[in-house]
Design a protein around this motif. Structure first.
Motif, PDB file in Angstrom:
ATOM      1  N   GLN A  13       0.830  -1.209   0.000  1.00  0.00           N
ATOM      2  CA  GLN A  13       0.000   0.000   0.000  1.00  0.00           C
ATOM      3  C   GLN A  13       0.862   1.256   0.000  1.00  0.00           C
ATOM      4  OE1 GLN A  13      -2.739  -0.482   3.303  1.00  0.00           O
ATOM      5  NE2 GLN A  13      -4.293  -1.357   1.950  1.00  0.00           N
ATOM      6  N   LYS A  14       1.965   1.218   0.751  1.00  0.00           N
ATOM      7  CA  LYS A  14       2.868   2.383   0.773  1.00  0.00           C
ATOM      8  C   LYS A  14       3.472   2.605  -0.612  1.00  0.00           C
ATOM      9  CE  LYS A  14       7.025   4.255   3.041  1.00  0.00           C
ATOM     10  NZ  LYS A  14       6.994   5.440   2.275  1.00  0.00           N
ATOM     11  N   ARG A  15       3.921   1.521  -1.257  1.00  0.00           N
ATOM     12  CA  ARG A  15       4.505   1.654  -2.606  1.00  0.00           C
ATOM     13  C   ARG A  15       3.506   2.267  -3.585  1.00  0.00           C
ATOM     14  NH1 ARG A  15       7.226  -3.266  -1.238  1.00  0.00           N
ATOM     15  NH2 ARG A  15       5.541  -4.530  -2.070  1.00  0.00           N
ATOM     16  N   LYS A  16       2.244   1.916  -3.417  1.00  0.00           N
ATOM     17  CA  LYS A  16       1.197   2.429  -4.306  1.00  0.00           C
ATOM     18  C   LYS A  16       0.713   3.820  -3.897  1.00  0.00           C
ATOM     19  CE  LYS A  16      -0.697  -2.177  -5.242  1.00  0.00           C
ATOM     20  NZ  LYS A  16      -1.875  -3.045  -4.994  1.00  0.00           N
ATOM     21  N   GLY A  17       1.191   4.310  -2.743  1.00  0.00           N
ATOM     22  CA  GLY A  17       0.743   5.607  -2.256  1.00  0.00           C
ATOM     23  C   GLY A  17      -0.629   5.551  -1.616  1.00  0.00           C
ATOM     24  N   GLU A  18      -1.044   4.355  -1.179  1.00  0.00           N
ATOM     25  CA  GLU A  18      -2.385   4.168  -0.629  1.00  0.00           C
ATOM     26  C   GLU A  18      -2.407   3.983   0.889  1.00  0.00           C
ATOM     27  OE1 GLU A  18      -3.798   0.760  -2.770  1.00  0.00           O
ATOM     28  OE2 GLU A  18      -3.925   1.850  -4.667  1.00  0.00           O
TER      29      GLU A  18
END
Length: 113
Positions: A13-18
């Motif tokens: 989720q962090k990698r996706k900005g979510e």
């Protein structure tokens, strides 16, 4: 839910900005490492510097272990990545700063004459 699975979901989720920013901050406060590959590289590099300071060179034997990490194997992997053109230039420069020799055979030949 398995903790490892949950944490990997948070990383994705962090990698996706979510990932919620407050959750991200809480996880960082308890020491969560977001990029495991980057952290592993930094730890191996730290061990290489320690080896170099103690031994006076960065020519780590293939099977040498430092603090349980097979440092020789790691360094061989860095050399292979460089030969393939896959090693990031900033990492290459850091390794050169501590005296890593990229082509051991060529270096041995030069030193024998």
């Amino acid at each position: 839910v398995n903790l490892g699975t949950w944490l990997e979901t948070q990383r994705q989720q962090k990698r996706k900005g979510e990932l919620d920013i407050s959750l991200e901050k809480h996880l960082e406060e308890v020491g969560v490492i977001w990029d495991l590959c980057k952290e592993k590289w930094k730890n191996s590099y730290r061990l290489l510097v320690k080896f170099q300071q103690r031994e006076g060179h960065a020519n780590v034997p293939q099977k040498h272990k430092e603090e349980g990490v097979n440092l020789g194997k790691w360094l061989d992997g860095q050399r292979q990545q460089k030969r393939k053109g896959e090693l990031d230039i900033s990492l290459e420069e850091r390794l050169e700063e501590v005296g890593v020799i990229w082509d051991l055979c060529k270096e041995k030949w030069k030193n024998s004459y």
